[in-house]
Design a protein around this motif. Structure first.
Motif, PDB file in Angstrom:
ATOM      1  N   UNK A  71       0.845  -1.201   0.000  1.00  0.00           N
ATOM      2  CA  UNK A  71       0.000   0.000   0.000  1.00  0.00           C
ATOM      3  C   UNK A  71       0.877   1.246   0.000  1.00  0.00           C
ATOM      4  N   UNK A  72       0.406   2.305  -0.620  1.00  0.00           N
ATOM      5  CA  UNK A  72       1.149   3.569  -0.744  1.00  0.00           C
ATOM      6  C   UNK A  72       2.547   3.357  -1.320  1.00  0.00           C
ATOM      7  N   UNK A  73       2.663   2.736  -2.486  1.00  0.00           N
ATOM      8  CA  UNK A  73       3.990   2.419  -3.031  1.00  0.00           C
ATOM      9  C   UNK A  73       4.834   3.655  -3.340  1.00  0.00           C
ATOM     10  N   UNK A  74       4.200   4.759  -3.781  1.00  0.00           N
ATOM     11  CA  UNK A  74       4.981   5.947  -4.120  1.00  0.00           C
ATOM     12  C   UNK A  74       5.641   6.554  -2.884  1.00  0.00           C
ATOM     13  N   UNK A  75       4.966   6.478  -1.763  1.00  0.00           N
ATOM     14  CA  UNK A  75       5.534   7.005  -0.519  1.00  0.00           C
ATOM     15  C   UNK A  75       6.624   6.084   0.005  1.00  0.00           C
ATOM     16  N   UNK A  76       6.346   4.808   0.024  1.00  0.00           N
ATOM     17  CA  UNK A  76       7.279   3.847   0.615  1.00  0.00           C
ATOM     18  C   UNK A  76       8.505   3.617  -0.253  1.00  0.00           C
TER      19      UNK A  76
END
Length: 204
Positions: A71-76
């Motif tokens: 989840x939230x790949x761009x942030x992680x």
């Protein structure tokens, strides 16, 4: 009190420009040959895979097919988990091959692989045919050593992890912080080769 004259500054700038231009000539000469392109491709790909394996992002497991994304790949993707290491955002399983996808780790590995491959390609071509890179007599053999040493120095920490040799966390952290020095060393090797390129005046 002495000051640098504009002429000195212009001369230094011209020398740096000539060095970079000669380096491009050496790299272009190496990649114009089949052995240079093969050296770049094979060594670059081998190092890239070895780099991922050393990070434990590439390995083998039970056979299967799977693609999963966090989840939230761009942030992680930008979350650091160590010096010059970022968090994986996906798992790809194809047959027995498992790959953890960490875009920034893969980008860094690709840059290092390209530098290692270019160094080895120029070194091999310079050794086999110095004229292809417009290198002076004897420069081929001399340029091969720093390129090979830089490549092995770059691969050293990864090989340590792959073969499973026990190392302390401090030692592995030190290896990670040596990455910027490795990049500088690899670039320095290419520029050193560029300094050995004969100019038109020297050839004449």
């Amino acid at each position: 009190m002495s000051t640098d004259s504009p002429t000195d500054g212009a001369g230094a700038a011209a020398s740096v420009q000539r060095l970079f231009r000669n380096t491009v000539v050496a790299v272009s000469g190496a990649l114009s040959r089949r052995d240079g392109r093969v050296s770049l491709s094979v060594s670059g790909l081998a190092y890239f895979l070895l780099y991922l394996a050393g990070l434990r992002h590439l390995g083998f497991g039970p056979s299967g097919y799977e693609v999963s994304v966090v989840s939230n790949p761009l942030v992680r993707a930008f979350r650091q988990v160590g010096p010059f290491q970022w968090e994986p955002i996906a798992l790809v399983v194809v047959g027995p091959v498992e790959l953890l996808v960490a875009p920034l780790n893969m980008l860094l590995g690709a840059v290092l692989a390209a530098l290692v491959g270019l160094n080895l390609a120029v070194s091999i071509v310079a050794w086999r045919g110095p004229s292809a890179c417009r290198l002076g007599p004897g420069a081929g053999a001399m340029s091969g050593l720093p390129g090979l040493l830089s490549g092995f120095a770059c691969c050293g920490p990864t090989i340590l992890l792959v073969v499973g040799i026990q190392a302390s966390a401090g030692l592995l952290s030190l290896f990670q912080w040596l990455l910027p020095l490795t990049v500088v060393a690899l670039l320095g090797t290419l520029l050193w080769v560029g300094s050995r390129v004969e100019t038109a005046q020297q050839v004449a």
